[in-house]
Design an enzyme around this catalytic site. Structure first.
Site, PDB file in Angstrom:
ATOM      1  N   SER A   1      35.576  37.785  40.912  1.00 61.91           N
ATOM      2  CA  SER A   1      36.474  36.967  40.168  1.00 61.91           C
ATOM      3  C   SER A   1      35.703  35.442  40.143  1.00 61.91           C
ATOM      4  O   SER A   1      34.756  35.413  39.920  1.00 61.91           O
ATOM      5  CB  SER A   1      37.918  36.975  41.109  1.00 61.91           C
ATOM      6  OG  SER A   1      38.635  36.187  40.066  1.00 61.91           O
TER       7      SER A   1
ATOM      8  N   GLU B   1      42.043  44.946  34.401  1.00 61.51           N
ATOM      9  CA  GLU B   1      42.070  43.901  35.176  1.00 61.51           C
ATOM     10  C   GLU B   1      43.238  43.012  34.934  1.00 61.51           C
ATOM     11  O   GLU B   1      43.832  42.466  36.083  1.00 61.51           O
ATOM     12  CB  GLU B   1      40.984  43.020  34.626  1.00 61.51           C
ATOM     13  CG  GLU B   1      39.644  43.423  34.794  1.00 61.51           C
ATOM     14  CD  GLU B   1      39.092  42.918  35.932  1.00 61.51           C
ATOM     15  OE1 GLU B   1      39.549  42.374  36.753  1.00 61.51           O
ATOM     16  OE2 GLU B   1      37.774  43.138  36.078  1.00 61.51           O
TER      17      GLU B   1
ATOM     18  N   HIS C   1      42.829  44.149  38.651  1.00 61.17           N
ATOM     19  CA  HIS C   1      42.097  42.940  39.380  1.00 61.17           C
ATOM     20  C   HIS C   1      41.899  43.265  40.804  1.00 61.17           C
ATOM     21  O   HIS C   1      42.969  43.518  41.324  1.00 61.17           O
ATOM     22  CB  HIS C   1      42.452  41.675  39.024  1.00 61.17           C
ATOM     23  CG  HIS C   1      41.318  40.454  39.186  1.00 61.17           C
ATOM     24  ND1 HIS C   1      40.231  40.386  38.480  1.00 61.17           N
ATOM     25  CD2 HIS C   1      41.610  39.629  39.855  1.00 61.17           C
ATOM     26  CE1 HIS C   1      39.698  39.357  38.888  1.00 61.17           C
ATOM     27  NE2 HIS C   1      40.392  38.816  39.609  1.00 61.17           N
TER      28      HIS C   1
END
Length: 514
Positions: free
Chosen positions: A183, A304, A398
């Protein structure tokens, strides 16, 4: 006990590996150093105990909706520019591969103390693991007229230089350093490997769920101005340095609720500064000569967006908003109606929230990572993490993959996302691929070429799919710029009407995540 350039440190043996925590790589970034580039730490006499995690950077807590899924421990103190080392064999003779971990958290949250990031399994398997803290939020990524930009990124560079100079004493090979992150950590890595000042420090890089990118300077300035307006101070580093730290964090948390990965909005980010970041990192890596000798491992999760939309019940609300949500997604992605219409045709059973989520995921992650791999055939490897969480609605969201990467699926903090019963075999595959990549540059599958091979890591045996996202990605033009118009018969949402729709959706998301 190991000697560092600033003094000796004493670690602990834990389950057969040596662990050193809380080693300072730079001086505390407060007082006259606040909002300034990092400076070396003060040397110390004697032996410094390295048995506990050092202080974490100042940060607001996650909202209740996100804290249900994500852990973010706080260690108080000012000496927050510190790092940790897990090593199977301290001493300069070992020359083991090194993996340096940069945590995620939208550049506003996270730390090296998150239990999911425990480095024991990497050290157990012959890789020296280094994790670090860096400045966050306005402290690390505020943009001011009276201070240099990107101090948080400069912290990471200082830590990387420390590793290059010091890791041999811990058993690592400074010529085999892999920089890995997820990320915001992956976005940081894109900027670092593209930075002229970091050339020669990294042999390999892992970008998981984050592309090389530079934020718009005005977008970051708006974030700082909104903070300044609420605090009733000038938007300068000098004025911000005089604000009570807890008040600044509370204000940052409130202002930050106006932005989201799905619909954008003012946010902190790495900016082109003419110095450490002389140009957009993605352009430097795809169009220039930056980091041409750096091997790349690039990955994302299948779903995600579900971590962005499931907390607070946002999936259902986006479905109810329908055309308004699609208009907001088109504004976020700078695309026209033909793109979401194409997604709908390819996935006729998908919910509106799923279409919105995949649009944003492809725009933010898959398209730029594909572009990066296309520019580096033969030395890039691409994968998709596709195992779905056992918790409702999360899917392969995610950050779900991190417990598998670190082989920490048994810790409670991993189960907050994965639930119970994550497959041991997938953990061995995922963790093993990162270990092999750090050691050899080859995670164990075909490198990127014109056939666009993507390793799918999910239920059952891993397999390679060629161009699995090509139908969706073909719907976008090369530059992604289209007139923003709505989908499927909705009245045009142009100008102020579109802006009003986007603001309405942001307000709703903010309220539900409060």
């Amino acid at each position: 006990m190991v000697d560092t350039p600033y003094g000796a440190v004493r670690g602990r043996y834990e389950r057969g590996v040596a662990v050193f925590r809380g080693i300072p790589y730079a001086a505390p970034p407060f007082g006259p150093r606040r909002f300034r580039p990092p400076e070396p730490p003060e040397p110390w006499d004697g032996v410094r105990d390295a048995g506990s995690f050092g202080p974490t950077a100042p940060k607001p807590p996650y909202s209740e909706a996100f804290a249900h899924y994500l852990s973010d421990p706080v260690v108080p103190g000012d000496d927050c520019l510190n790092l940790n080392v897990w090593t199977p064999e301290p001493g300069p003779a070992a020359r083991l591969p090194v993996l340096v971990w940069l945590h995620g958290g939208a550049l506003t949250r996270g730390s090296s103390a998150v239990p999911v990031y425990d480095g024991h399994a990497f050290a157990r398997d012959g890789v020296v693991l280094v994790s670090l803290n860096y400045r966050l939020g306005v402290e690390g990524y505020g943009l001011f007229p009276d201070a240099p930009a990107n101090p948080g990124l400069r912290d990471q560079l200082a830590a990387l230089r420390w590793v290059h100079a010091s890791i041999a004493a811990f058993g690592g090979d400074p010529d085999r350093i892999t920089l890995a992150g997820q990320s915001a950590g992956a976005i940081s890595i894109g900027a670092l490997i593209a930075a002229p000042q970091a050339q020669g420090l990294v042999r390999r890089a892992v970008l998981q769920s984050g592309p090389p990118e530079a934020a718009e300077r005005d977008k970051v300035r708006r974030m700082v101005r909104r903070l300044a307006t609420r605090l009733k101070i000038p938007a300068t580093a000098e004025a911000f340095a005089a604000v009570d730290r807890d008040l600044l964090l509370r204000t940052q948390a409130e202002v930050g609720r106006l932005s989201s990965p799905v619909l954008g909005g003012p946010a902190f980010g790495i900016v082109v500064d003419g110095d450490l970041v002389p140009r957009d990192p993605l352009e430097a890596l795809t169009e220039g000569d930056a980091a041409r000798d750096v091997d790349l491992l690039l990955g994302w999760t299948r779903d995600e967006y579900r971590l962005w939309l499931v907390p607070g019940g946002l999936m259902d609300h986006v479905d109810r908003l329908g055309p308004v949500a699609l208009a907001g997604a088109m504004a976020r992605c700078h695309c026209g109606h033909e793109v979401p219409r194409g997604y709908r045709a390819l996935h006729p059973e998908a919910r509106t929230a799923e279409i919105v989520g995949q649009l944003v995921t492809d725009h933010l992650l898959r398209r730029p990572l594909h572009r990066l791999a296309d520019a580096r055939p033969g030395s890039s490897y691409v994968y998709e993490f596709a195992w779905p969480s056992s918790l409702p609605d999360l899917g392969a969201c995610h950050a779900l993959e991190l417990g598998f990467v670190f082989d920490t699926g048994d810790v409670p903090e991993s189960r907050k996302l994965a639930g119970e019963g994550g497959p041991r075999e997938l953990c061995d595959v995922m963790h093993g691929a990162w270990v092999r990549f750090a050691a050899t540059g080859d995670p164990g599958w075909q490198s990127w070429d014109d056939s666009r091979p993507v390793r799918i890591l999910g239920d059952g045996a891993p397999y390679t799919a060629h161009g699995p996202r090509d139908r969706e990605l073909a719907l976008w033009t090369a530059d992604g710029a289209h007139e923003s118009v709505p989908v499927g018969g909705a009245p045009p949402a142009r100008g102020t009407e579109l802006a009003s729709a986007v603001r309405r959706l942001r307000r709703t998301m903010r309220a539900r995540l409060h």
